[in-house]
Design a protein around this motif. Structure first.
Motif, mmCIF file in Angstrom:
data_model
loop_
_atom_site.group_PDB
_atom_site.id
_atom_site.type_symbol
_atom_site.label_atom_id
_atom_site.label_comp_id
_atom_site.label_asym_id
_atom_site.label_seq_id
_atom_site.Cartn_x
_atom_site.Cartn_y
_atom_site.Cartn_z
ATOM 1 N N PHE A 157 84.605 64.739 -40.110
ATOM 2 C CA PHE A 157 84.552 65.854 -41.055
ATOM 3 C C PHE A 157 84.874 65.312 -42.442
ATOM 4 N N ARG A 158 84.016 65.624 -43.417
ATOM 5 C CA ARG A 158 84.285 65.216 -44.795
ATOM 6 C C ARG A 158 84.700 66.446 -45.590
ATOM 7 N N ALA A 159 85.935 66.468 -46.033
ATOM 8 C CA ALA A 159 86.498 67.621 -46.726
ATOM 9 C C ALA A 159 86.008 67.709 -48.170
ATOM 10 N N ARG A 160 86.295 68.822 -48.789
ATOM 11 C CA ARG A 160 85.882 69.069 -50.171
ATOM 12 C C ARG A 160 86.414 68.000 -51.122
ATOM 13 N N ASN A 161 87.603 67.453 -50.813
ATOM 14 C CA ASN A 161 88.184 66.430 -51.687
ATOM 15 C C ASN A 161 87.660 65.023 -51.402
ATOM 16 N N GLY A 162 86.705 64.917 -50.484
ATOM 17 C CA GLY A 162 86.075 63.634 -50.206
ATOM 18 C C GLY A 162 86.719 62.810 -49.116
ATOM 19 N N THR A 163 87.831 63.265 -48.543
ATOM 20 C CA THR A 163 88.464 62.519 -47.464
ATOM 21 C C THR A 163 87.816 62.853 -46.121
ATOM 22 N N PHE A 164 88.028 61.970 -45.146
ATOM 23 C CA PHE A 164 87.396 62.082 -43.830
ATOM 24 C C PHE A 164 88.451 62.234 -42.742
ATOM 25 N N HIS A 165 88.113 63.023 -41.727
ATOM 26 C CA HIS A 165 88.987 63.127 -40.557
ATOM 27 C C HIS A 165 88.130 63.058 -39.300
ATOM 28 N N THR A 189 69.052 72.347 -32.962
ATOM 29 C CA THR A 189 68.435 71.758 -34.144
ATOM 30 C C THR A 189 68.500 70.236 -34.044
ATOM 31 N N THR A 190 67.622 69.557 -34.757
ATOM 32 C CA THR A 190 67.659 68.087 -34.775
ATOM 33 C C THR A 190 68.501 67.567 -35.928
ATOM 34 N N SER A 191 68.975 68.456 -36.769
ATOM 35 C CA SER A 191 69.911 68.097 -37.841
ATOM 36 C C SER A 191 71.249 68.761 -37.553
ATOM 37 N N PHE A 192 72.275 68.357 -38.293
ATOM 38 C CA PHE A 192 73.572 69.009 -38.122
ATOM 39 C C PHE A 192 73.459 70.512 -38.385
ATOM 40 N N PRO A 193 74.156 71.345 -37.621
ATOM 41 C CA PRO A 193 74.183 72.778 -37.924
ATOM 42 C C PRO A 193 74.694 73.009 -39.343
ATOM 43 N N ASN A 194 74.125 73.991 -40.024
ATOM 44 C CA ASN A 194 74.512 74.244 -41.416
ATOM 45 C C ASN A 194 75.461 75.431 -41.547
ATOM 46 N N LYS A 195 76.123 75.770 -40.436
ATOM 47 C CA LYS A 195 77.083 76.869 -40.461
ATOM 48 C C LYS A 195 78.281 76.502 -39.601
ATOM 49 N N GLN A 196 79.332 77.286 -39.729
ATOM 50 C CA GLN A 196 80.510 77.061 -38.902
ATOM 51 C C GLN A 196 80.205 77.454 -37.454
ATOM 52 N N CYS A 197 80.649 76.634 -36.535
ATOM 53 C CA CYS A 197 80.365 76.839 -35.108
ATOM 54 C C CYS A 197 81.661 77.236 -34.413
ATOM 55 N N ARG A 198 81.724 78.479 -33.985
ATOM 56 C CA ARG A 198 82.955 79.081 -33.475
ATOM 57 C C ARG A 198 83.557 78.291 -32.310
ATOM 58 N N ALA A 199 82.724 77.729 -31.429
ATOM 59 C CA ALA A 199 83.233 77.044 -30.235
ATOM 60 C C ALA A 199 82.941 75.544 -30.242
ATOM 61 N N ASP A 240 87.692 76.169 -41.597
ATOM 62 C CA ASP A 240 88.228 76.793 -42.805
ATOM 63 C C ASP A 240 87.280 76.504 -43.967
ATOM 64 N N ARG A 241 86.638 77.531 -44.479
ATOM 65 C CA ARG A 241 85.664 77.372 -45.559
ATOM 66 C C ARG A 241 86.276 76.728 -46.809
ATOM 67 N N ALA A 242 87.578 76.866 -46.978
ATOM 68 C CA ALA A 242 88.227 76.273 -48.144
ATOM 69 C C ALA A 242 88.176 74.744 -48.106
ATOM 70 N N LEU A 243 87.970 74.186 -46.907
ATOM 71 C CA LEU A 243 87.872 72.726 -46.774
ATOM 72 C C LEU A 243 86.444 72.226 -46.964
ATOM 73 N N TRP A 244 85.481 73.115 -46.812
ATOM 74 C CA TRP A 244 84.076 72.709 -46.870
ATOM 75 C C TRP A 244 83.659 72.416 -48.309
ATOM 76 N N PRO A 245 82.562 71.665 -48.481
ATOM 77 C CA PRO A 245 82.065 71.390 -49.831
ATOM 78 C C PRO A 245 81.857 72.689 -50.617
ATOM 79 N N ALA A 246 82.119 72.630 -51.906
ATOM 80 C CA ALA A 246 82.037 73.820 -52.747
ATOM 81 C C ALA A 246 80.641 74.425 -52.762
ATOM 82 N N ASP A 247 79.609 73.588 -52.565
ATOM 83 C CA ASP A 247 78.233 74.106 -52.584
ATOM 84 C C ASP A 247 77.808 74.708 -51.248
#
Length: 335
Positions: free
Chosen positions: A93-101, A173-183, A241-248
């Motif tokens: 996961f790449r957070a809004r601040n550019g760090t990875f987890h 999809t053959t690309s990463f999902p573009n929305k939050q995935c509940r499960a 948490d949408r606050a962690l996702w990229p601003a765009d």
């Protein structure tokens, strides 16, 4: 017409008359920057992998000198005669601040909630198949791909399912999902089912196998082999948490080799079943119960998920994989 027994479990294009539908859990063996197939002997390898299967996994696994089934003393998979190694890249996961987890795997909630991560492995057939030979290995997918056109032109059945619940089996999809995935996100990787009948490997680790043409194998690869199929559940729930996702609002996940599109999806396989165990299982039409860790196959010996969870190995590469990181392991660039 699709095979009914697993219609709730996978979006796989396999006919209902499949002779064998062997499905089982493989708990996490290790998360490690090693790749004995593509980068043999390299310590560390270029990017990070999550690995399941036999505990003889290491940086150098030359089939001329390394017998997986004989050198392994345990397996993280349910069948105790399966010491094969199965691995994929690792999701970050790449957070809004550019760090990875690092994103953890978790047990398939359709029967394998007791597994300590890892993935679900399938061996499928639609008739008589020839089991893999000792030393056989293969890869599928291409980590350099970044477009749907590249992926769809060469590979089949490599996709992502955004899980609204454990039962979700639609909208892949053959690309990463573009929305939050509940499960969480389920990643499915299916290997070709035809073999040239001669080579247990090839320079690109792919040319000795091929996809069928219609219902038949091509003349260049006339031998039908079991379809190896991985389902990996990635626990993206802590990052909803949408606050962690990229601003765009763009999707925030990236593979350990730097792919932010998802089209570079790929998997690696090294055969390591003991003796003729896999051939017996395919010949006797073995299958697995839905929603349980039970293999209906008297010819195979099995272990519990608790026993499989105990088969792990220590990381050989000393790096912190559990903290927030300023870059991907190995310094892989995001593209």
């Amino acid at each position: 017409m699709y095979w009914k027994a697993l219609s709730l479990l996978a979006a796989a294009a396999v006919s209902v008359d499949a002779a064998a539908t062997l499905r089982f859990s493989c708990s996490q063996l290790v998360v490690e920057r090693l790749d004995p197939l593509v980068n043999p002997g390299m310590m560390p390898s270029v990017h990070l992998h999550q690995v399941v299967g036999g505990n003889s996994f290491n940086a150098s696994m030359d089939p001329a000198t390394h017998n997986i089934a004989e050198e392994s003393t345990c397996t993280s998979c349910t069948p105790t005669e399966d010491f094969s190694n199965y691995w994929t890249a690792v999701l970050f996961f790449r957070a809004r601040n550019g760090t990875f987890h690092r994103v953890n795997t978790f047990g398939n909630e359709l029967g394998f909630t007791g597994a300590s991560g890892g993935q679900t492995v399938y061996y499928l057939s639609s008739g008589k198949v020839t089991a893999f030979k000792p030393g056989f290995r293969m890869t599928v997918g291409d980590p350099s791909f970044r477009t749907a056109q590249q992926l769809n032109a060469k590979y089949r059945f490599m996709d992502y399912t955004c899980l609204d619940s454990p039962m979700t089996r639609g909208g892949a999809t053959t690309s990463f999902p573009n929305k939050q995935c509940r499960a969480g996100i389920m990643v499915s990787i299916r290997f070709p089912t035809c073999w040239d009948g001669k080579n247990i490997d090839s320079p690109d680790h792919q040319s000795h196998v091929a996809y069928p043409r219609g219902a038949a194998c091509p003349a260049t690869h006339p031998v039908a082999i079991p379809q190896v199929f991985y389902e990996t559940y990635w626990d993206t729930r802590p990052f909803n948490d949408r606050a962690l996702w990229p601003a765009d609002g763009s999707q925030p996940f990236v593979w350990s080799f730097g792919d932010k599109t998802g089209y570079g999806i790929h998997g690696d396989y090294m055969f390591g079943w003991k003796g003729d165990a896999l051939q017996r299982a395919m010949d006797t039409n073995c299958n697995s119960d839905l929603f349980s860790n039970r293999i209906n196959c008297p010819t195979l010996k099995t272990q519990t998920l608790d026993q499989a969870n105990k088969c792990t190995i220590k990381r050989q590469i000393n790096e912190d994989l559990d903290a927030w990181l300023t870059e991907l392991p190995g310094g892989m660039m995001v593209t």
